[in-house]
Design an enzyme around this catalytic site. Structure first.
Site, PDB file in Angstrom:
ATOM      1  N   SER A 223       0.860  -1.191   0.000  1.00 49.23           N
ATOM      2  CA  SER A 223       0.000   0.000   0.000  1.00 49.23           C
ATOM      3  C   SER A 223       0.892   1.236   0.000  1.00 49.23           C
ATOM      4  O   SER A 223       2.063   1.166   0.406  1.00 49.23           O
ATOM      5  CB  SER A 223      -0.848  -0.003   1.279  1.00 49.23           C
ATOM      6  OG  SER A 223      -1.510   1.223   1.465  1.00 49.23           O
TER       7      SER A 223
ATOM      8  N   TYR B   4      -1.452  -0.747  10.753  1.00 50.32           N
ATOM      9  CA  TYR B   4      -1.521  -0.910   9.288  1.00 50.32           C
ATOM     10  C   TYR B   4      -0.215  -0.433   8.632  1.00 50.32           C
ATOM     11  O   TYR B   4       0.353  -1.121   7.782  1.00 50.32           O
ATOM     12  CB  TYR B   4      -2.719  -0.124   8.749  1.00 50.32           C
ATOM     13  CG  TYR B   4      -3.079  -0.455   7.321  1.00 50.32           C
ATOM     14  CD1 TYR B   4      -3.671  -1.675   6.991  1.00 50.32           C
ATOM     15  CD2 TYR B   4      -2.848   0.448   6.289  1.00 50.32           C
ATOM     16  CE1 TYR B   4      -4.009  -1.978   5.681  1.00 50.32           C
ATOM     17  CE2 TYR B   4      -3.183   0.149   4.970  1.00 50.32           C
ATOM     18  CZ  TYR B   4      -3.760  -1.058   4.669  1.00 50.32           C
ATOM     19  OH  TYR B   4      -4.097  -1.364   3.358  1.00 50.32           O
TER      20      TYR B   4
END
Ligand code: NAP
Length: 240
Positions: free
Chosen positions: A143, A156
């Site tokens: 990501s 995350y």
């Protein structure tokens, strides 16, 4: 490596979102595609709707990527059935977001186990089979959160920063065996994960098919070339 029309692929987290689009794109190009998700119901529903859409060579299995034994068993089933594995897409992922001093340790652990340990399990189970078959491609869906930290993102961000590190090191280990590996770092993609994060218009976001396109394009790349880290972002996000 076999010809592009004969590849066998495994996509983790293929029951919805980005993974589902990758499954569709690979099956649409004639590859034999396996996918997994934790929820047996989710896998069955996705498999049935893919079959209705004409994807005859798609098989779904319930498999939790946090558990190496389950991942290894799935790879073994693929070897028994199809004899090889040419493409692995480590896509399964989730996010829990909270200020770090409020984050439940079990939630932090779950994010790391799914998003970082899961891809390692995939690589560890698949690489020996790929080596025996003469090589392959492994894609790790990271990501832009791998480079842009944000408040509430400790778990995350840590998982996605870590995944890029794992991917780059593993690529150096495996490229001599004909296994190419890339970390793909998307910005905002319109999926369920994104809508549960916050309610907002999605028309400016990447679509799951855009990430699938990166993968199908890389599969067609000349074998001598290894694009190992790819960023992809919306062209026109809202101005801040
Ligand atoms: P999504 O719509 O929530 O889909 C996630 C998929 O992963 C589902 O099929 C889910 O099925 C599966 N999954 C979750 N935990 C699993 C586990 N332990 N074992 C096996 N499968 C599991 O998410 P998405 O937005 O498509 O995201 C896919 C990947 O892209 C993730 O790695 C995410 O971090 C990354 N990403 C997303 C965005 C975005 O904006 N959406 C941006 C950059 C990167 P079950 O729930 O049944 O397990």
């Amino acid at each position: 490596m076999t010809s592009s029309s004969e590849r066998v692929a495994l996509v983790t987290g293929g029951s919805r979102g980005i993974g589902r689009a990758i499954v569709e794109a690979l099956a649409g190009r004639g590859h034999r595609v396996w996918f997994c998700g934790r929820s047996a119901d989710g896998v069955r529903t996705a498999e049935a709707s893919l079959a209705r859409a004409g994807a005859a060579t798609v098989r779904g299995r319930a498999c939790d990527v946090r558990d190496f034994k389950q991942v290894a068993a799935l790879v073994a089933e693929i070897e028994t059935t199809d004899g090889r594995l040419d493409v692995l897409v480590n896509n399964a992922g989730l996010g829990h977001f909270a200020p770090v001093d409020e984050m439940e340790p079990e939630r932090f652990r779950e994010v790391i186990e799914v998003n970082l340990l899961g891809p390692f399990h995939g690589v560890r189970a698949a690489a020996p089979l790929m080596k025996r078959g003469g090589g392959g491609w492994i894609f790790n869906i990271s990501s832009l959160a791998a480079k842009n930290a944000f408040a509430g993102g400790a778990a995350y961000n840590a998982s996605k920063f870590g995944l890029v590190g794992m991917s780059e090191a593993a690529m150096l280990d495996l490229r001599h065996d004909g296994i190419r590996m890339a970390a793909i770092c998307p910005g905002s993609v319109a999926t369920e994960m994104r809508t549960t994060l916050r309610a907002e218009p999605q028309d400016w976001m990447l679509r799951p098919e855009d990430i699938a396109r990166v993968i199908t394009d890389l599969l067609d790349f000349p074998e001598r070339a290894l694009p190992s880290l790819i960023e992809i972002r919306p062209s026109r996000p809202p101005k801040k």
